[in-house]
Write a protein that holds these residues in place. Sequence first.
Motif, PDB file in Angstrom:
ATOM      1  N   LEU A  44     -51.983  56.933  73.411  1.00 41.62           N
ATOM      2  CA  LEU A  44     -53.053  56.320  72.628  1.00 41.62           C
ATOM      3  C   LEU A  44     -54.225  55.999  73.551  1.00 41.62           C
ATOM      4  CD1 LEU A  44     -54.024  55.093  69.920  1.00 41.62           C
ATOM      5  CD2 LEU A  44     -52.895  52.976  70.621  1.00 41.62           C
ATOM      6  N   VAL A  45     -55.411  56.402  73.133  1.00 43.90           N
ATOM      7  CA  VAL A  45     -56.609  56.203  73.943  1.00 43.90           C
ATOM      8  C   VAL A  45     -57.437  55.037  73.425  1.00 43.90           C
ATOM      9  CG1 VAL A  45     -58.787  57.253  74.643  1.00 43.90           C
ATOM     10  CG2 VAL A  45     -56.700  58.629  74.604  1.00 43.90           C
ATOM     11  N   ALA A  46     -57.641  54.992  72.113  1.00 44.16           N
ATOM     12  CA  ALA A  46     -58.501  53.961  71.534  1.00 44.16           C
ATOM     13  C   ALA A  46     -58.167  53.804  70.059  1.00 44.16           C
ATOM     14  CB  ALA A  46     -59.968  54.330  71.693  1.00 44.16           C
ATOM     15  N   THR A  47     -58.403  52.611  69.540  1.00 40.98           N
ATOM     16  CA  THR A  47     -58.196  52.350  68.122  1.00 40.98           C
ATOM     17  C   THR A  47     -59.389  51.620  67.538  1.00 40.98           C
ATOM     18  OG1 THR A  47     -57.061  50.255  68.530  1.00 40.98           O
ATOM     19  CG2 THR A  47     -55.684  52.230  68.342  1.00 40.98           C
ATOM     20  N   ILE A  48     -59.537  51.759  66.215  1.00 40.75           N
ATOM     21  CA  ILE A  48     -60.606  51.051  65.514  1.00 40.75           C
ATOM     22  C   ILE A  48     -60.115  50.675  64.131  1.00 40.75           C
ATOM     23  CG2 ILE A  48     -61.662  53.213  64.677  1.00 40.75           C
ATOM     24  CD1 ILE A  48     -64.404  51.761  65.075  1.00 40.75           C
ATOM     25  N   THR A  49     -60.369  49.437  63.729  1.00 39.89           N
ATOM     26  CA  THR A  49     -59.999  48.994  62.400  1.00 39.89           C
ATOM     27  C   THR A  49     -61.077  49.390  61.398  1.00 39.89           C
ATOM     28  OG1 THR A  49     -61.104  46.860  62.594  1.00 39.89           O
ATOM     29  CG2 THR A  49     -58.839  47.007  63.431  1.00 39.89           C
ATOM     30  N   THR A  50     -60.804  49.170  60.126  1.00 38.16           N
ATOM     31  CA  THR A  50     -61.802  49.498  59.115  1.00 38.16           C
ATOM     32  C   THR A  50     -63.040  48.630  59.292  1.00 38.16           C
ATOM     33  OG1 THR A  50     -60.663  47.991  57.616  1.00 38.16           O
ATOM     34  CG2 THR A  50     -60.175  50.335  57.400  1.00 38.16           C
ATOM     35  N   GLY A  51     -62.868  47.454  59.862  1.00 38.96           N
ATOM     36  CA  GLY A  51     -64.001  46.566  60.093  1.00 38.96           C
ATOM     37  C   GLY A  51     -64.741  46.810  61.379  1.00 38.96           C
ATOM     38  N   GLY A  52     -64.209  47.719  62.218  1.00 37.81           N
ATOM     39  CA  GLY A  52     -64.912  48.075  63.442  1.00 37.81           C
ATOM     40  C   GLY A  52     -64.395  47.421  64.705  1.00 37.81           C
ATOM     41  N   SER A  53     -63.322  46.665  64.638  1.00 38.67           N
ATOM     42  CA  SER A  53     -62.743  46.097  65.851  1.00 38.67           C
ATOM     43  C   SER A  53     -62.069  47.208  66.648  1.00 38.67           C
ATOM     44  CB  SER A  53     -61.731  45.018  65.507  1.00 38.67           C
ATOM     45  OG  SER A  53     -62.367  43.937  64.850  1.00 38.67           O
ATOM     46  N   THR A  54     -62.252  47.156  67.960  1.00 41.81           N
ATOM     47  CA  THR A  54     -61.778  48.258  68.808  1.00 41.81           C
ATOM     48  C   THR A  54     -60.862  47.777  69.921  1.00 41.81           C
ATOM     49  OG1 THR A  54     -63.734  48.071  70.222  1.00 41.81           O
ATOM     50  CG2 THR A  54     -63.860  49.615  68.375  1.00 41.81           C
ATOM     51  N   ASN A  55     -60.029  48.691  70.384  1.00 41.81           N
ATOM     52  CA  ASN A  55     -59.187  48.471  71.554  1.00 41.81           C
ATOM     53  C   ASN A  55     -59.090  49.771  72.326  1.00 41.81           C
ATOM     54  OD1 ASN A  55     -57.870  45.745  71.921  1.00 41.81           O
ATOM     55  ND2 ASN A  55     -57.493  46.081  69.750  1.00 41.81           N
ATOM     56  N   TYR A  56     -58.904  49.645  73.639  1.00 41.59           N
ATOM     57  CA  TYR A  56     -58.895  50.815  74.503  1.00 41.59           C
ATOM     58  C   TYR A  56     -57.753  50.752  75.505  1.00 41.59           C
ATOM     59  CZ  TYR A  56     -63.646  51.316  72.752  1.00 41.59           C
ATOM     60  OH  TYR A  56     -64.744  51.444  71.937  1.00 41.59           O
ATOM     61  N   ALA A  57     -57.268  51.925  75.872  1.00 41.78           N
ATOM     62  CA  ALA A  57     -56.337  52.002  76.983  1.00 41.78           C
ATOM     63  C   ALA A  57     -57.086  51.636  78.260  1.00 41.78           C
ATOM     64  CB  ALA A  57     -55.772  53.416  77.094  1.00 41.78           C
ATOM     65  N   ASP A  58     -56.383  51.028  79.198  1.00 41.57           N
ATOM     66  CA  ASP A  58     -57.035  50.610  80.445  1.00 41.57           C
ATOM     67  C   ASP A  58     -57.694  51.784  81.159  1.00 41.57           C
ATOM     68  OD1 ASP A  58     -54.552  48.074  81.342  1.00 41.57           O
ATOM     69  OD2 ASP A  58     -56.305  47.992  80.030  1.00 41.57           O
ATOM     70  N   SER A  59     -57.103  52.957  81.044  1.00 44.14           N
ATOM     71  CA  SER A  59     -57.597  54.125  81.767  1.00 44.14           C
ATOM     72  C   SER A  59     -58.967  54.600  81.286  1.00 44.14           C
ATOM     73  CB  SER A  59     -56.597  55.282  81.657  1.00 44.14           C
ATOM     74  OG  SER A  59     -56.377  55.626  80.297  1.00 44.14           O
ATOM     75  N   VAL A  60     -59.376  54.193  80.088  1.00 45.70           N
ATOM     76  CA  VAL A  60     -60.659  54.660  79.546  1.00 45.70           C
ATOM     77  C   VAL A  60     -61.622  53.518  79.269  1.00 45.70           C
ATOM     78  CG1 VAL A  60     -59.484  56.624  78.499  1.00 45.70           C
ATOM     79  CG2 VAL A  60     -60.019  54.621  77.093  1.00 45.70           C
ATOM     80  N   LYS A  61     -61.178  52.302  79.460  1.00 44.49           N
ATOM     81  CA  LYS A  61     -62.015  51.138  79.150  1.00 44.49           C
ATOM     82  C   LYS A  61     -63.292  51.181  79.961  1.00 44.49           C
ATOM     83  CE  LYS A  61     -59.421  47.739  78.168  1.00 44.49           C
ATOM     84  NZ  LYS A  61     -58.486  46.600  78.238  1.00 44.49           N
ATOM     85  N   GLY A  62     -64.416  50.978  79.286  1.00 47.17           N
ATOM     86  CA  GLY A  62     -65.709  51.009  79.949  1.00 47.17           C
ATOM     87  C   GLY A  62     -66.336  52.388  80.012  1.00 47.17           C
ATOM     88  N   ARG A  63     -65.560  53.413  79.701  1.00 52.87           N
ATOM     89  CA  ARG A  63     -66.081  54.782  79.726  1.00 52.87           C
ATOM     90  C   ARG A  63     -66.114  55.422  78.339  1.00 52.87           C
ATOM     91  NH1 ARG A  63     -63.338  58.640  82.205  1.00 52.87           N
ATOM     92  NH2 ARG A  63     -61.282  57.671  81.926  1.00 52.87           N
ATOM     93  N   PHE A  64     -65.152  55.093  77.498  1.00 55.48           N
ATOM     94  CA  PHE A  64     -65.047  55.665  76.158  1.00 55.48           C
ATOM     95  C   PHE A  64     -65.437  54.623  75.114  1.00 55.48           C
ATOM     96  CE2 PHE A  64     -61.514  59.061  76.991  1.00 55.48           C
ATOM     97  CZ  PHE A  64     -62.252  59.561  78.053  1.00 55.48           C
ATOM     98  N   THR A  65     -66.024  55.103  74.018  1.00 49.32           N
ATOM     99  CA  THR A  65     -66.374  54.228  72.902  1.00 49.32           C
ATOM    100  C   THR A  65     -65.936  54.879  71.598  1.00 49.32           C
ATOM    101  OG1 THR A  65     -68.301  53.363  74.087  1.00 49.32           O
ATOM    102  CG2 THR A  65     -68.206  53.009  71.700  1.00 49.32           C
ATOM    103  N   ILE A  66     -65.118  54.182  70.840  1.00 47.34           N
ATOM    104  CA  ILE A  66     -64.692  54.659  69.528  1.00 47.34           C
ATOM    105  C   ILE A  66     -65.571  54.014  68.470  1.00 47.34           C
ATOM    106  CG2 ILE A  66     -62.920  52.859  69.278  1.00 47.34           C
ATOM    107  CD1 ILE A  66     -61.177  54.939  67.828  1.00 47.34           C
TER     108      ILE A  66
END
Length: 113
Positions: A44-66
Amino acid sequence: QVQLAETGGGLVQPGGSLRLSCLASGRIFAMGWYRRAAGNERELVATITTGGSTNYADSVKGRFTISRDNAKNTVYLQMNSLKPEDTAVYYCNAAVGSIPYNWGQGTQVTVSS
């Protein structure tokens, strides 16, 4: 059953950027981007809720945006500062804890000079 189609992959040099898109054939809820590198398990790389809340794997945090456009049933993954270790087939699907959809074909991302 919702069908998913991922696009936007390609070959990019280290430090480059790509934007992936995931088009769903119907309404989608909490979603995630996943990737599978050769010989590895899908992660898992990143997740987003229907409301737009996001979470990221540590390996991509700060570089990827969902992000997502609910009106278009589309989820995006903006990938910046790409590294060779980001090379993988990228997939979208329901977020962990939700009933998964059928997996799409994925889109290949290759980071190499």
